[in-house]
Write an enzyme that holds these catalytic residues in place. Structure first.
Site, PDB file in Angstrom:
ATOM      1  N   PRO A  10       0.737  -1.204   0.111  1.00 13.01           N
ATOM      2  CA  PRO A  10       0.007  -0.154  -0.146  1.00 13.01           C
ATOM      3  C   PRO A  10       0.718   1.396   0.016  1.00 13.01           C
ATOM      4  O   PRO A  10       1.935   1.320   0.767  1.00 13.01           O
ATOM      5  CB  PRO A  10      -0.943  -0.220   1.062  1.00 13.01           C
ATOM      6  N   ASN A  11       0.239   2.454  -0.579  1.00 12.01           N
ATOM      7  CA  ASN A  11       1.039   3.578  -0.820  1.00 12.01           C
ATOM      8  C   ASN A  11       2.244   3.539  -1.639  1.00 12.01           C
ATOM      9  O   ASN A  11       2.839   4.883  -1.981  1.00 12.01           O
ATOM     10  CB  ASN A  11       0.951   4.175   0.518  1.00 12.01           C
ATOM     11  N   ARG A  18       4.882  10.870  -2.928  1.00 16.79           N
ATOM     12  CA  ARG A  18       4.472  10.863  -1.395  1.00 16.79           C
ATOM     13  C   ARG A  18       5.912  11.085  -0.649  1.00 16.79           C
ATOM     14  O   ARG A  18       6.914  10.474  -0.897  1.00 16.79           O
ATOM     15  CB  ARG A  18       3.979   9.417  -1.356  1.00 16.79           C
ATOM     16  N   TYR A  23      10.895   9.115   0.829  1.00 17.01           N
ATOM     17  CA  TYR A  23      11.029   8.099  -0.246  1.00 17.01           C
ATOM     18  C   TYR A  23      11.652   8.394  -1.484  1.00 17.01           C
ATOM     19  O   TYR A  23      11.467   7.610  -2.469  1.00 17.01           O
ATOM     20  CB  TYR A  23       9.530   7.503  -0.294  1.00 17.01           C
ATOM     21  N   ASN A  72       8.237  -5.599  -0.406  1.00 16.94           N
ATOM     22  CA  ASN A  72       8.077  -4.182   0.387  1.00 16.94           C
ATOM     23  C   ASN A  72       6.296  -4.052   0.530  1.00 16.94           C
ATOM     24  O   ASN A  72       5.693  -3.351  -0.269  1.00 16.94           O
ATOM     25  CB  ASN A  72       8.533  -3.123  -0.287  1.00 16.94           C
ATOM     26  N   ALA A  75       2.955  -0.849   4.919  1.00 16.21           N
ATOM     27  CA  ALA A  75       2.341  -0.851   6.303  1.00 16.21           C
ATOM     28  C   ALA A  75       1.775  -2.082   6.843  1.00 16.21           C
ATOM     29  O   ALA A  75       1.691  -2.778   7.660  1.00 16.21           O
ATOM     30  CB  ALA A  75       1.339   0.185   6.365  1.00 16.21           C
ATOM     31  N   GLU A  96      12.690  -9.337   2.159  1.00 16.39           N
ATOM     32  CA  GLU A  96      12.178  -8.044   2.628  1.00 16.39           C
ATOM     33  C   GLU A  96      12.925  -6.545   2.452  1.00 16.39           C
ATOM     34  O   GLU A  96      13.853  -6.662   2.868  1.00 16.39           O
ATOM     35  CB  GLU A  96      11.781  -8.199   4.164  1.00 16.39           C
ATOM     36  N   HIS A  98      12.634  -2.373   2.692  1.00 11.94           N
ATOM     37  CA  HIS A  98      11.987  -1.081   3.130  1.00 11.94           C
ATOM     38  C   HIS A  98      13.030  -0.054   2.600  1.00 11.94           C
ATOM     39  O   HIS A  98      14.033  -0.050   2.828  1.00 11.94           O
ATOM     40  CB  HIS A  98      11.787  -0.975   4.511  1.00 11.94           C
ATOM     41  N   ARG A 105      12.251   5.409  12.739  1.00 17.95           N
ATOM     42  CA  ARG A 105      10.725   6.038  12.417  1.00 17.95           C
ATOM     43  C   ARG A 105       9.931   5.630  13.668  1.00 17.95           C
ATOM     44  O   ARG A 105      10.423   5.102  14.731  1.00 17.95           O
ATOM     45  CB  ARG A 105      10.216   5.424  11.031  1.00 17.95           C
TER      46      ARG A 105
END
Length: 140
Positions: A10-11, A18, A23, A72, A75, A96, A98, A105
């Site tokens: 998502p996103n 964004r 990012y 990735n 969330a 994985e 990110h 964060r």
């Protein structure tokens, strides 16, 4: 020819728009073209969805025949037991990734339901993390 799937959750369809301070300013589609040019002997496939079920279906569809998955989950990394279970169920190895350093964060981002089911985790290296994950899966 190796077949590697890149999955973004998502996103991540908003990359380039964004929060560019976190990012970056490049869309993933533009970056994916760079990856394809960098790995001409690998069949790279890209899938992005904002829907958990669609991500699960893609993992199930690819995970028994492909040579590796770079994921990735956005969330969903921190909330989805189902995605973790899907990664544990398949035979394709996963890495994985990110883009940001999730450990620098918010505290809820410090836990991943995917990490224990993955061969490795690349965190905080920007889009370069995808390239490193692909290199690892090629060498595996």
């Amino acid at each position: 020819m190796k077949q590697i799937l890149i999955i973004n959750g998502p996103n991540l369809n908003l990359l380039g728009k964004r929060e560019p301070g976190i990012y970056g300013s490049q869309s993933f589609e533009a970056y994916f073209e760079t990856l394809q040019a960098s790995f001409p002997d690998v069949q790279l496939t890209y899938f992005q969805s904002n829907h958990e079920g669609a991500l699960l279906d893609k993992i199930h569809d690819f995970g028994f025949d492909g040579d590796g998955i770079v994921i990735n989950a956005g969330a969903y990394t921190h909330t989805s037991v189902a995605i973790g279970d899907a990664l544990a169920a398949i035979t394709a190895p996963t890495v994985e990734v990110h883009i940001s350093n999730v450990h620098a964060r918010e505290s809820f981002r410090h836990h991943s339901y995917l990490s224990a089911k993955s061969k490795g985790v690349i965190v905080g290296l920007g889009l370069m993390g995808y390239e490193l994950a692909i290199r690892y899966l090629i060498d595996l």
